[in-house]
Scaffold this active site. Structure first.
Site, PDB file in Angstrom:
ATOM      1  N   ASP A 245      57.463 -72.264 -58.199  1.00 23.60           N
ATOM      2  CA  ASP A 245      58.798 -72.483 -57.638  1.00 23.60           C
ATOM      3  C   ASP A 245      59.828 -72.703 -58.741  1.00 23.60           C
ATOM      4  OD1 ASP A 245      58.362 -72.263 -54.824  1.00 23.60           O
ATOM      5  OD2 ASP A 245      57.360 -74.202 -54.856  1.00 23.60           O
ATOM      6  N   CYS A 246      59.436 -73.368 -59.820  1.00 19.19           N
ATOM      7  CA  CYS A 246      60.357 -73.550 -60.942  1.00 19.19           C
ATOM      8  C   CYS A 246      60.616 -72.216 -61.646  1.00 19.19           C
ATOM      9  CB  CYS A 246      59.794 -74.582 -61.909  1.00 19.19           C
ATOM     10  SG  CYS A 246      59.748 -76.256 -61.217  1.00 19.19           S
TER      11      CYS A 246
END
Length: 313
Positions: A258-259
């Site tokens: 997600d980062c």
């Protein structure tokens, strides 16, 4: 952050809309051997960290973007833990719905330096209709943290197109292949699709990332495949780019994907070309692995430092 308003006082267009459930991640780190039925394995460390759609919302916010996160919370301790983390990050609460009873979303992650295994549980609840959220917030970018498909999703993505919103979709370990009804149609309505390598192979039924990229790039304008320690690759308009991973001492890979996505979109929203977007993605993903959960997601200054560590960049 206050919600933007147009000159006439009506709610203005938001930059980023993230739609998805929170999760509280129980991360067991430092396992000395694989977990097998009938055996007990002790971890070296245990962390309770916010996850799920919290991560892309938080990561985009840290990078300086206007973010609204549409999600649901209950009265249980897991909801409370993630809600407190969202408030500590200064996330806009406009999109939060609060329920009068428990609404548990929990993942147990068994983390090793190379990857992790996960077991999740989620109390059932009716999510907020995606088309309605799009009309309410009129985002520049819609982030869907997992593969979604079906007639309602397809209709909502057509609303996104009408409103001029771009759509970013991750895959996650969701059921469905290109032969599942509506999957191809939904992907054709997505602007950026970003599975990891295993997800890309399972979704396409192919044997190599190259084959998966070829198939997916015939449906989606921009396809990005996360390859963990091998870096990432992407195709846009028939042009492919590959980038090696950043050398890093991995603490935990939970939340790194997600980062990675947040880094990609940060550069994309700034008008970056695909190689620059891929570089920001790899840098943010590497930063996240340097600590437990997604707590080490960088801000804009931190991203510049990690970009300097990229090979051949």
């Amino acid at each position: 952050m206050n919600r933007a308003q147009a000159a006439d006082g009506t709610p203005g267009r938001r930059e980023v809309l993230v739609v998805g459930a929170y999760f509280a991640d129980l991360v067991f780190r430092g396992l000395d051997r694989p977990v097998r039925p009938g055996a007990e394995v002790f971890a070296e460390a245990l962390d309770l960290v916010p996850g799920g759609a919290f991560t892309p919302a938080m990561a985009m916010h840290r990078l300086g973007h206007d973010v609204v996160w549409a999600t649901d919370f209950g009265t249980d301790l897991f909801s409370g833990q993630v809600l407190a983390a969202a408030r500590a990050e200064g996330l806009d609460e406009t999109g939060f719905r609060h329920h009068p009873g428990p609404l548990r979303s929990v993942t147990v992650a068994l983390s090793s330096p190379g990857d992790r295994a996960m077991v999740s549980y989620q109390d059932a609840t009716a999510g907020q209709p995606l088309a309605g959220l799009l009309r309410e917030y009129r985002p520049r970018m819609l982030i869907l943290p997992q593969l979604q498909y079906g007639p309602d999703v397809l209709a909502a993505l057509r609303v996104a197109r009408q409103l001029g919103a771009e759509v970013f979709m991750d895959c996650q370990d969701m059921p469905g292949t290109l032969d599942t009804p509506y999957v191809r149609e939904v992907l054709a309505a997505v602007d950026v699709f970003a599975p990891n390598a295993d997800e890309a192979l399972r979704l396409t039924g192919t044997g190599t990332v190259d084959e998966a990229l070829h198939l997916l790039s015939g449906l989606v304008r921009t396809v990005v495949v996360k390859r963990g320690g091998e870096g990432a690759c992407a195709v846009r308009d028939g042009k492919r780019y590959d980038l090696d991973a950043v050398p890093v001492e991995v603490v935990d890979t939970t939340g790194a994907g997600d980062c990675f996505n947040a880094g990609f979109l940060h550069a994309h929203l700034a008008g970056g070309e695909l190689p620059d977007c891929l570089a920001a993605a790899v840098a943010c993903g590497a930063a996240a692995t340097s600590g437990p959960g997604s707590g080490h997601a960088p801000d804009a200054a931190g991203l510049r430092e990690w970009l300097a560590r990229l090979p051949h960049h």
